[in-house]
Enzyme design. Sequence first.
Site, mmCIF file in Angstrom:
data_model
loop_
_atom_site.group_PDB
_atom_site.id
_atom_site.type_symbol
_atom_site.label_atom_id
_atom_site.label_comp_id
_atom_site.label_asym_id
_atom_site.label_seq_id
_atom_site.Cartn_x
_atom_site.Cartn_y
_atom_site.Cartn_z
ATOM 1 N N HIS A 260 -3.024 -6.187 -1.400
ATOM 2 C CA HIS A 260 -2.356 -5.168 -0.667
ATOM 3 C C HIS A 260 -1.901 -3.881 -1.585
ATOM 4 O O HIS A 260 -1.491 -3.987 -2.762
ATOM 5 C CB HIS A 260 -1.043 -5.673 -0.180
ATOM 6 C CG HIS A 260 -0.061 -4.669 0.450
ATOM 7 N ND1 HIS A 260 -0.305 -4.638 1.865
ATOM 8 C CD2 HIS A 260 0.978 -4.066 0.225
ATOM 9 C CE1 HIS A 260 0.513 -3.700 2.361
ATOM 10 N NE2 HIS A 260 1.431 -3.251 1.307
ATOM 11 N N SER B 132 -1.031 -5.273 -5.594
ATOM 12 C CA SER B 132 -0.474 -6.637 -5.529
ATOM 13 C C SER B 132 -1.413 -7.523 -4.767
ATOM 14 O O SER B 132 -2.103 -7.410 -3.886
ATOM 15 C CB SER B 132 0.949 -6.526 -4.962
ATOM 16 O OG SER B 132 1.847 -5.907 -5.024
ATOM 17 N N GLU C 34 4.424 -14.937 7.022
ATOM 18 C CA GLU C 34 5.125 -13.613 6.964
ATOM 19 C C GLU C 34 4.305 -12.533 6.245
ATOM 20 O O GLU C 34 3.686 -12.910 5.438
ATOM 21 C CB GLU C 34 6.394 -13.900 6.164
ATOM 22 C CG GLU C 34 7.639 -12.684 6.463
ATOM 23 C CD GLU C 34 8.610 -13.132 5.710
ATOM 24 O OE1 GLU C 34 9.512 -11.891 5.451
ATOM 25 O OE2 GLU C 34 9.034 -14.032 5.063
ATOM 26 N N LEU C 35 4.194 -11.281 7.235
ATOM 27 C CA LEU C 35 3.286 -10.311 6.745
ATOM 28 C C LEU C 35 3.512 -9.868 5.332
ATOM 29 O O LEU C 35 4.339 -9.348 5.012
ATOM 30 C CB LEU C 35 3.123 -9.272 7.641
ATOM 31 C CG LEU C 35 2.113 -8.114 7.512
ATOM 32 C CD1 LEU C 35 0.747 -8.620 7.635
ATOM 33 C CD2 LEU C 35 2.608 -6.810 8.229
HETATM 34 C C1 GRF Z 1 -7.417 -1.654 0.402
HETATM 35 O O1 GRF Z 1 -6.595 -0.737 -0.083
HETATM 36 C C2 GRF Z 1 -6.654 -2.848 0.489
HETATM 37 O O2 GRF Z 1 -5.797 -3.047 -0.347
HETATM 38 C C3 GRF Z 1 -6.072 -2.612 1.859
HETATM 39 O O3 GRF Z 1 -7.102 -2.012 2.588
HETATM 40 C C4 GRF Z 1 -8.073 -1.250 1.860
HETATM 41 C C5 GRF Z 1 -9.411 -1.774 1.954
HETATM 42 O O4 GRF Z 1 -10.597 -1.173 1.554
HETATM 43 N N1 GRF Z 1 -5.756 -3.720 2.468
HETATM 44 P P1 GRF Z 1 -11.883 -1.577 1.205
HETATM 45 O O5 GRF Z 1 -12.482 -2.262 2.645
HETATM 46 O O6 GRF Z 1 -11.918 -2.800 0.392
HETATM 47 O O7 GRF Z 1 -12.671 -0.503 0.715
#
Ligand code: GRF
Length: 219
Positions: free
Chosen positions: A109, A136, A143-144
């Site tokens: 995330h 992270s 939970e999201l």
């Molecule tokens: C990343 O920033 C990830 O943390 C978020 O969505 C983005 C995905 O990018 N959840 P990619 O598809 O891996 O280029």
Amino acid sequence: MLRVAVLASGRGSNLEALLEASRQGNAGYRIVGVFSDKPQAGALDIARAAGIPAVALAATKGEDRAKHDAAFFARVRQVQPDLIVCAGYMRIISADALAHLTIPMINIHPSLLPRYPGLHTHARVLEAGDTEHGSSVHVVTAELDAGPLLAQTRIDVRHDDTPDTLAARVLTQEHRLLPACVRAIASRRLSVTGSAPLFDGVPLTAPLRLLESTGELTR
Ligand code: GRF
């Protein structure tokens, strides 16, 4: 070899980083399937080009979430993964599907959780005037973006940053953090199967960080 299934909804740069790291001799893991809720996801093209089974299962309008998830995870289970990695998987997974899942699942995330779960993290960091931002990796729970934290990277926010410049710097770190976490799980230094994550057999009291010199995780 740890068998890893990757879930992705977008362009797939984190998948690409995971793939590249898996090709290093001592990675200890192999990507055995890529699954998406978006048939157009770039991640699926990356998987196909690498000869990895790529499956898209889009939800149809009005379809029950739990029912869709049951079908989706039935496909994931077919590749017999030991670990599921959400690498930009943007669909909320139903609590029911998670309760039935016996395979550990982690997610990356783009924020310093517990700050800014959900979308638009980079813009929210700027709006709040934060001086620090990052990424992270955590265990997925119902939970999201709120399961136990495993590891984080941090950057300073500059006075001229925009959501795009922040996203670019955070993404570069995501590409190191996620493979490091999967490698640590593959080598069993990091355990995510019990009620609390362990690193070298000891419960985590704070998220792990990346050691600059080696790119491995450390307390
Ligand atoms: C990343 O920033 C990830 O943390 C978020 O969505 C983005 C995905 O990018 N959840 P990619 O598809 O891996 O280029």
